[in-house]
Design a protein around this motif. Structure first.
Motif, PDB file in Angstrom:
ATOM      1  N   PRO A  93       0.795  -1.239   0.000  1.00 51.91           N
ATOM      2  CA  PRO A  93       0.000   0.000   0.000  1.00 51.91           C
ATOM      3  C   PRO A  93       0.824   1.285   0.000  1.00 51.91           C
ATOM      4  O   PRO A  93       0.302   2.352  -0.335  1.00 51.91           O
ATOM      5  CB  PRO A  93      -0.808  -0.094   1.306  1.00 51.91           C
ATOM      6  CG  PRO A  93      -0.645  -1.484   1.802  1.00 51.91           C
ATOM      7  CD  PRO A  93       0.658  -1.946   1.274  1.00 51.91           C
ATOM      8  N   PHE A  94       2.107   1.211   0.365  1.00 50.05           N
ATOM      9  CA  PHE A  94       2.863   2.414   0.641  1.00 50.05           C
ATOM     10  C   PHE A  94       3.749   2.859  -0.517  1.00 50.05           C
ATOM     11  O   PHE A  94       4.117   2.069  -1.391  1.00 50.05           O
ATOM     12  CB  PHE A  94       3.725   2.218   1.895  1.00 50.05           C
ATOM     13  CG  PHE A  94       2.928   2.039   3.144  1.00 50.05           C
ATOM     14  CD1 PHE A  94       1.731   2.704   3.333  1.00 50.05           C
ATOM     15  CD2 PHE A  94       3.373   1.189   4.146  1.00 50.05           C
ATOM     16  CE1 PHE A  94       0.991   2.539   4.481  1.00 50.05           C
ATOM     17  CE2 PHE A  94       2.644   1.016   5.302  1.00 50.05           C
ATOM     18  CZ  PHE A  94       1.440   1.696   5.471  1.00 50.05           C
ATOM     19  N   LYS A  95       4.131   4.111  -0.457  1.00 47.87           N
ATOM     20  CA  LYS A  95       5.062   4.673  -1.419  1.00 47.87           C
ATOM     21  C   LYS A  95       6.397   3.945  -1.298  1.00 47.87           C
ATOM     22  O   LYS A  95       6.911   3.752  -0.194  1.00 47.87           O
ATOM     23  CB  LYS A  95       5.251   6.166  -1.151  1.00 47.87           C
ATOM     24  CG  LYS A  95       6.207   6.852  -2.112  1.00 47.87           C
ATOM     25  CD  LYS A  95       6.340   8.320  -1.775  1.00 47.87           C
ATOM     26  CE  LYS A  95       7.341   9.001  -2.720  1.00 47.87           C
ATOM     27  NZ  LYS A  95       7.493  10.441  -2.396  1.00 47.87           N
ATOM     28  N   LYS A  96       6.945   3.556  -2.437  1.00 45.34           N
ATOM     29  CA  LYS A  96       8.166   2.762  -2.431  1.00 45.34           C
ATOM     30  C   LYS A  96       9.402   3.658  -2.392  1.00 45.34           C
ATOM     31  O   LYS A  96       9.399   4.781  -2.876  1.00 45.34           O
ATOM     32  CB  LYS A  96       8.216   1.849  -3.653  1.00 45.34           C
ATOM     33  CG  LYS A  96       6.974   0.974  -3.833  1.00 45.34           C
ATOM     34  CD  LYS A  96       6.729   0.106  -2.622  1.00 45.34           C
ATOM     35  CE  LYS A  96       5.527  -0.810  -2.807  1.00 45.34           C
ATOM     36  NZ  LYS A  96       4.247  -0.073  -2.815  1.00 45.34           N
ATOM     37  N   ARG A  97      10.476   3.109  -1.844  1.00 44.07           N
ATOM     38  CA  ARG A  97      11.735   3.843  -1.724  1.00 44.07           C
ATOM     39  C   ARG A  97      12.485   3.884  -3.056  1.00 44.07           C
ATOM     40  O   ARG A  97      13.223   4.834  -3.332  1.00 44.07           O
ATOM     41  CB  ARG A  97      12.607   3.178  -0.648  1.00 44.07           C
ATOM     42  CG  ARG A  97      13.775   4.010  -0.175  1.00 44.07           C
ATOM     43  CD  ARG A  97      14.525   3.304   0.932  1.00 44.07           C
ATOM     44  NE  ARG A  97      13.730   3.102   2.129  1.00 44.07           N
ATOM     45  CZ  ARG A  97      13.594   4.014   3.095  1.00 44.07           C
ATOM     46  NH1 ARG A  97      14.190   5.189   2.988  1.00 44.07           N
ATOM     47  NH2 ARG A  97      12.864   3.746   4.167  1.00 44.07           N
TER      48      ARG A  97
END
Length: 215
Positions: A28-32
């Protein structure tokens, strides 16, 4: 009648459960990094997690806890490297993911043993049960947790919240696995299916408690 003896969960199955539990929080999260680099990280971590768990399959009870600590650290590294989140968020997520993985592996193996699918010699039935079991649990938990996650992954978890989540997770792990250490407690089981029931129910309760804590 079901035999009271149930084989241990294969370490490879546990490794896959740990990897999938991490994916629930990573997706679900913004990737690095870029999509390609993130995909490579995911593939490499699946191999590393599986390799470590398989290699340490026959370690003595004395080294069991240290091996579990290393497995959790690998999960933490996986989540933190994959997502653009703070270390406190990653620590908090991995504590939930660890309990989720324990529950996922426990309930799938228990059901597979009950229906005599596990170690039946028919490999496609075993893997089909694994895919269906892990898939259903992962999708349900992903849907439940997804609505509470901000897209940037920054939920401003502090070390105080991490500590309380750690105490919950370690308590759940201790109670759910105490029968593997000794049967001479009021909370231990004596038969393998009985022990599996305790582990599955306690892990499920742990997920509920951690979910309430997240809310």
């Amino acid at each position: 009648m079901i035999d009271h003896l149930m084989p241990d969960i294969p370490r490879l199955y546990s490794a896959i459960a740990e990897w999938l539990a991490c994916m629930i929080f990573i997706l679900p999260f913004k990737k690095r990094f870029s999509k390609i680099k993130t995909g490579v990280i995911m593939a490499v971590m699946l191999v590393v997690q599986s390799g470590f768990m398989v290699v340490t399959e026959d370690v003595s009870l004395f080294f069991w806890i240290p091996c579990m600590m290393v497995a959790v650290f690998l999960m933490l590294f996986f989540i933190y490297v994959s997502c653009a989140i703070e270390i406190t968020d990653a620590v908090y997520f991995v504590l939930i993911a660890f309990v989720v993985a324990e529950f996922m592996a426990s309930i799938e193996w228990q059901v597979a043993c009950y229906f005599r699918i596990a170690q039946s010699g028919v490999w496609w039935r075993e893997w089909l049960a694994l895919i269906l079991g892990y898939g259903i649990i992962s999708v349900i938990l992903f849907k439940i947790l997804y609505v509470h996650f901000p897209e940037d992954g920054q939920i401003e978890i502090g070390w105080k919240e991490c500590l309380s989540a750690f105490l919950i997770a370690i308590s759940v792990f201790a109670v759910s696995n105490i029968s593997y250490l000794t049967i001479n407690t009021p909370f231990s089981g004596r038969y393998s299916f009985e022990i599996a029931n305790i582990r599955t129910i306690v892990d499920l309760a742990g997920i509920a408690i951690l979910y309430a804590h997240l809310m």
